[in-house]
Scaffold this active site. Structure first.
Site, short mmCIF file in Angstrom:
data_model
loop_
_atom_site.label_atom_id
_atom_site.label_comp_id
_atom_site.label_asym_id
_atom_site.label_seq_id
_atom_site.Cartn_x
_atom_site.Cartn_y
_atom_site.Cartn_z
N CYS A 130 -95.76 -13.59 4.55
CA CYS A 130 -94.49 -13.77 4.38
C CYS A 130 -93.60 -12.62 4.50
O CYS A 130 -94.03 -11.42 3.97
CB CYS A 130 -94.11 -14.38 2.86
SG CYS A 130 -92.49 -14.91 2.63
N HIS A 139 -94.02 -24.07 4.06
CA HIS A 139 -93.68 -22.63 3.78
C HIS A 139 -92.09 -22.50 3.56
O HIS A 139 -91.43 -21.84 2.85
CB HIS A 139 -94.47 -21.53 4.62
CG HIS A 139 -94.36 -20.18 4.19
ND1 HIS A 139 -95.21 -19.28 3.91
CD2 HIS A 139 -93.26 -19.39 4.18
CE1 HIS A 139 -94.89 -18.06 3.53
NE2 HIS A 139 -93.26 -18.23 3.96
N GLU A 140 -91.69 -22.83 4.93
CA GLU A 140 -90.15 -22.31 5.19
C GLU A 140 -89.31 -23.21 4.46
O GLU A 140 -88.21 -22.94 3.86
CB GLU A 140 -89.96 -22.54 6.68
CG GLU A 140 -90.83 -21.49 7.68
CD GLU A 140 -90.88 -20.14 7.12
OE1 GLU A 140 -89.71 -19.63 6.60
OE2 GLU A 140 -91.71 -19.36 7.38
N HIS A 163 -88.88 -22.05 0.83
CA HIS A 163 -87.73 -21.01 0.74
C HIS A 163 -86.55 -21.57 0.59
O HIS A 163 -85.71 -20.78 -0.28
CB HIS A 163 -87.69 -19.95 2.13
CG HIS A 163 -88.70 -18.96 2.48
ND1 HIS A 163 -88.58 -17.97 1.42
CD2 HIS A 163 -89.69 -18.85 3.22
CE1 HIS A 163 -89.70 -17.23 1.75
NE2 HIS A 163 -90.24 -17.58 3.05
NI NI Z 1 -91.72 -16.59 3.90
#
Ligand code: NI
Length: 178
Positions: A97, A139-140, A143
């Site tokens: 990341c 993953h995004e 966030h």
């Molecule tokens: Ni990330």
């Protein structure tokens, strides 16, 4: 275009609440996306979410592994995304990341997901994806909810500096500390 500063682990913006973008014209979305793309490519990333550049919007960009090859870079934008798993099947793989530079972790994600949201022109888009494509989106998406991959490790020990992970976990599988 401009290269933006990326928030690093410990910066409160990474765990802040984000909001849907109600009016796409309200913010200079195209410029933001171009700047995010330049920032992501400069940092050698495959995804970047708005909170990572200190914006609390529900939006991210990512490089599309299903379309890309060695010569072609394809960057997708997903605004106000929704995701749902298509099965309970999960798989583990190594992730990094840009907010945790030089580190890697073995992360457990759903193998197949459905996503929907808006593209840069405000058009509804959706798709069913699996593997790396599904992993990047999850993953995004995390966030946007203030969740970093370190919360989803397949094994709490499987996290560290990429250099050491390469050396001790990825090579010599027999001796890997699993
Ligand atoms: Ni990330």
């Amino acid at each position: 275009m401009a290269i933006l500063k990326i928030a690093k682990l410990g910066h409160p913006v990474l765990i802040k609440k984000t909001n849907d973008i109600i009016n796409l014209d309200e913010i200079n979305l195209k410029k933001t996306v171009f700047d995010m793309s330049e920032t992501m490519l400069d940092a050698n990333g495959i995804g970047l979410a708005a909170p990572q550049i200190h914006l609390t919007y529900r939006m991210f960009i990512y490089r599309n592994p299903d379309i890309e090859d060695e010569e072609k870079i394809n960057i997708s934008v997903l605004i106000n995304p929704r995701i749902e798993k298509l099965s309970d099947e999960m798989e583990d793989d190594w992730e990094g990341c840009l907010s945790l530079p030089d580190m890697s972790g073995l992360v457990r994600r759903y193998k197949k997901i459905k996503y929907s949201g808006l593209d840069l022109n405000g058009k509804n888009i959706s798709g069913e994806v699996e593997g790396l494509h599904a992993r990047v989106i999850q993953h995004e998406f995390d966030h946007l909810n203030g969740v970093l991959y370190t919360s989803r490790l397949a094994d709490k020990r499987a996290f560290g500096f990429s250099e050491e992970i390469e050396k001790f976990w990825k090579k010599n599988d027999e001796n890997a500390p699993k």
